[in-house]
Design a protein around this motif. Structure first.
Motif, PDB file in Angstrom:
ATOM      1  N   ARG A 210       0.831  -1.198   0.000  1.00  0.00           N
ATOM      2  CA  ARG A 210       0.000   0.000   0.000  1.00  0.00           C
ATOM      3  C   ARG A 210       0.874   1.260   0.000  1.00  0.00           C
ATOM      4  NH1 ARG A 210      -1.256   3.160   3.945  1.00  0.00           N
ATOM      5  NH2 ARG A 210      -0.762   1.642   5.569  1.00  0.00           N
ATOM      6  N   LEU A 211       1.955   1.230   0.774  1.00  0.00           N
ATOM      7  CA  LEU A 211       2.867   2.373   0.793  1.00  0.00           C
ATOM      8  C   LEU A 211       3.505   2.581  -0.584  1.00  0.00           C
ATOM      9  CD1 LEU A 211       4.642   1.804   4.234  1.00  0.00           C
ATOM     10  CD2 LEU A 211       3.006   3.619   3.661  1.00  0.00           C
ATOM     11  N   TYR A 212       3.896   1.483  -1.219  1.00  0.00           N
ATOM     12  CA  TYR A 212       4.453   1.572  -2.575  1.00  0.00           C
ATOM     13  C   TYR A 212       3.439   2.182  -3.539  1.00  0.00           C
ATOM     14  CZ  TYR A 212       4.876  -0.164  -7.341  1.00  0.00           C
ATOM     15  OH  TYR A 212       4.863  -0.256  -8.709  1.00  0.00           O
ATOM     16  N   GLU A 213       2.189   1.727  -3.450  1.00  0.00           N
ATOM     17  CA  GLU A 213       1.164   2.272  -4.344  1.00  0.00           C
ATOM     18  C   GLU A 213       0.931   3.755  -4.075  1.00  0.00           C
ATOM     19  OE1 GLU A 213      -2.253  -0.293  -3.893  1.00  0.00           O
ATOM     20  OE2 GLU A 213      -1.673  -1.390  -5.716  1.00  0.00           O
ATOM     21  N   ASP A 214       1.032   4.163  -2.811  1.00  0.00           N
ATOM     22  CA  ASP A 214       0.890   5.584  -2.482  1.00  0.00           C
ATOM     23  C   ASP A 214       2.016   6.397  -3.119  1.00  0.00           C
ATOM     24  OD1 ASP A 214      -1.404   5.147  -1.043  1.00  0.00           O
ATOM     25  OD2 ASP A 214      -0.433   5.193   0.918  1.00  0.00           O
ATOM     26  N   VAL A 215       3.224   5.838  -3.128  1.00  0.00           N
ATOM     27  CA  VAL A 215       4.348   6.504  -3.787  1.00  0.00           C
ATOM     28  C   VAL A 215       4.081   6.625  -5.281  1.00  0.00           C
ATOM     29  CG1 VAL A 215       6.780   6.273  -4.426  1.00  0.00           C
ATOM     30  CG2 VAL A 215       6.064   5.780  -2.079  1.00  0.00           C
ATOM     31  N   ARG A 216       3.665   5.523  -5.885  1.00  0.00           N
ATOM     32  CA  ARG A 216       3.480   5.475  -7.337  1.00  0.00           C
ATOM     33  C   ARG A 216       2.392   6.433  -7.822  1.00  0.00           C
ATOM     34  NH1 ARG A 216       0.310   2.246 -10.414  1.00  0.00           N
ATOM     35  NH2 ARG A 216      -0.262   0.958  -8.634  1.00  0.00           N
ATOM     36  N   THR A 217       1.393   6.653  -6.986  1.00  0.00           N
ATOM     37  CA  THR A 217       0.278   7.511  -7.401  1.00  0.00           C
ATOM     38  C   THR A 217       0.355   8.919  -6.814  1.00  0.00           C
ATOM     39  OG1 THR A 217      -1.102   6.697  -5.560  1.00  0.00           O
ATOM     40  CG2 THR A 217      -1.256   5.525  -7.670  1.00  0.00           C
ATOM     41  N   SER A 218       1.429   9.223  -6.095  1.00  0.00           N
ATOM     42  CA  SER A 218       1.534  10.525  -5.423  1.00  0.00           C
ATOM     43  C   SER A 218       1.392  11.690  -6.386  1.00  0.00           C
ATOM     44  CB  SER A 218       2.875  10.639  -4.691  1.00  0.00           C
ATOM     45  OG  SER A 218       2.897   9.837  -3.543  1.00  0.00           O
ATOM     46  N   ALA A 219       2.112  11.628  -7.508  1.00  0.00           N
ATOM     47  CA  ALA A 219       2.084  12.749  -8.453  1.00  0.00           C
ATOM     48  C   ALA A 219       0.677  12.975  -8.981  1.00  0.00           C
ATOM     49  CB  ALA A 219       3.049  12.501  -9.600  1.00  0.00           C
ATOM     50  N   TYR A 220      -0.024  11.889  -9.308  1.00  0.00           N
ATOM     51  CA  TYR A 220      -1.381  12.024  -9.822  1.00  0.00           C
ATOM     52  C   TYR A 220      -2.277  12.727  -8.808  1.00  0.00           C
ATOM     53  CZ  TYR A 220       0.149   8.548 -13.264  1.00  0.00           C
ATOM     54  OH  TYR A 220       0.830   7.878 -14.249  1.00  0.00           O
ATOM     55  N   LYS A 221      -2.112  12.371  -7.532  1.00  0.00           N
ATOM     56  CA  LYS A 221      -2.950  12.961  -6.490  1.00  0.00           C
ATOM     57  C   LYS A 221      -2.648  14.449  -6.315  1.00  0.00           C
ATOM     58  CE  LYS A 221      -3.480   8.623  -3.943  1.00  0.00           C
ATOM     59  NZ  LYS A 221      -3.130   7.872  -2.696  1.00  0.00           N
ATOM     60  N   VAL A 222      -1.363  14.798  -6.353  1.00  0.00           N
ATOM     61  CA  VAL A 222      -0.992  16.212  -6.220  1.00  0.00           C
ATOM     62  C   VAL A 222      -1.516  17.014  -7.411  1.00  0.00           C
ATOM     63  CG1 VAL A 222       0.922  17.849  -6.096  1.00  0.00           C
ATOM     64  CG2 VAL A 222       1.037  15.713  -4.807  1.00  0.00           C
ATOM     65  N   ILE A 223      -1.337  16.461  -8.614  1.00  0.00           N
ATOM     66  CA  ILE A 223      -1.810  17.147  -9.828  1.00  0.00           C
ATOM     67  C   ILE A 223      -3.325  17.330  -9.781  1.00  0.00           C
ATOM     68  CG2 ILE A 223      -2.107  16.880 -12.331  1.00  0.00           C
ATOM     69  CD1 ILE A 223       0.674  15.475 -12.306  1.00  0.00           C
ATOM     70  N   GLU A 224      -4.030  16.323  -9.286  1.00  0.00           N
ATOM     71  CA  GLU A 224      -5.486  16.419  -9.188  1.00  0.00           C
ATOM     72  C   GLU A 224      -5.902  17.529  -8.227  1.00  0.00           C
ATOM     73  OE1 GLU A 224      -9.320  13.644  -7.836  1.00  0.00           O
ATOM     74  OE2 GLU A 224      -7.312  12.775  -7.956  1.00  0.00           O
TER      75      GLU A 224
END
Length: 312
Positions: A210-224
């Motif tokens: 889950r932590l890895y997935e949070d890293v992988r999707t971090s940019a998308y969340k910030v951009i959103e």
């Protein structure tokens, strides 16, 4: 070549944030800002210059490619921005065309600079910059997974209740959706991660994923949420610049040219490397378990498939 002279090409959110971060370090005496919108570059140079009484003396100005002739470090952020829902790899064709115009203008005035590529998708763009420039591969570096690794350290440290600077773990591969976390060699200040988790009872395989997935999707969340990411990447780029300019020989997971390491060849991706004045001084083969090796090969193939369609 002036080792205290740096240029930032591209004065959008990322480029301007990098420039702001750089002026707070005592690395450079001269900073050149270049942008297709000259007026924007001039405005950023003025704004930054007005803050110089609070930092250290240096010259900041909006320039042209001719000003790069004696520049030691050229940081390239120019390119189309990543839109909400758009992957980094979907940006590639637009940004390669920008590089086809820009890189020859750089090489026309200097063959000795270090190129630090930040434009996304950074691994493919770093490969393109190397091919288009004719520079030695060690002199062309991408920001790679330095930021992704910082995100992992932050999130894992927060979960474990320890200082993120005590977390030693890498994200490697593509700076993007196929990147991987190297859990097998992760440790907390020398204590194996599995052992640390056993002691603290703080995590299991599901939590780590889950932590890895949070890293992988971090940019998308910030951009959103805010439209773009720029503060953290600015700090990451400043860290890389410091390793180069101060000849630190630091180990950072920059996007480096890999030819034979990990069983792959002729590709750039985020990999722990010794970074110093020559750029990438050595690519390190850190231990990977079988699953991690397979994930890395998949990530590399993802990049090579994109590169194959670019006529470089």
């Amino acid at each position: 070549m002036n080792k205290q002279k740096c240029a930032v090409i591209g004065c959008g959110f990322v480029g301007a944030s990098i420039a702001f971060s750089l002026i707070q370090e005592e690395m450079f005496s001269e900073l050149v800002l270049i942008d297709i919108n000259q007026t924007k570059a001039e405005g950023e140079a003025m704004d930054l210059s007005h803050g110089l009484p609070f930092v250290h003396p240096m010259k900041i100005y909006a320039g042209t490619y001719a000003d790069l002739a004696d520049c030691f470090l050229i940081i390239i952020t120019a390119g189309a921005g990543q839109r909400p829902g758009e992957t980094r790899l979907e940006l590639v064709r637009k940004n390669v065309e920008i590089f086809r115009d820009m890189i020859p203008q750089i090489t026309a005035v200097t063959q000795d600079a270090r190129l630090l590529i930040v434009s996304n998708p950074v691994d493919v763009m770093t490969y393109a910059a190397w091919k288009l420039s004719g520079y030695p591969p060690e002199h062309v570096i991408g920001s790679g997974t330095v930021l992704d690794t910082a995100r992992l350290k932050y999130l894992l440290g927060a979960h474990l209740g320890v200082d993120s600077r005590s977390v030693h773990a890498f994200i490697i591969g593509e700076h993007g959706d196929s990147e991987l976390a190297v859990w097998s060699s992760a440790n907390i200040s020398g204590v194996d991660l599995d052992s640390f988790c056993d002691i603290c009872g703080a995590c299991d395989g599901e939590t780590l994923h889950r932590l890895y997935e949070d890293v992988r999707t971090s940019a998308y969340k910030v951009i959103e949420k805010k439209g773009a990411t720029y503060y953290a990447i600015a700090l990451a780029v400043t860290r890389i610049a410091r390793a180069i300019v101060r000849e630190e020989h630091s180990v950072l997971p920059v996007s480096a040219y890999v030819n034979g390491h990990y069983g792959v060849s002729d590709v750039y991706f985020g990999v722990p490397s010794i970074v110093g004045a020559e750029g990438v001084e050595k690519v390190l083969d850190i231990p990977l378990d079988g699953s991690e090796q397979q994930q890395l090969e998949h990530s590399v193939q993802t990049l090579k498939d994109v590169i194959a369609g670019l006529d470089l």
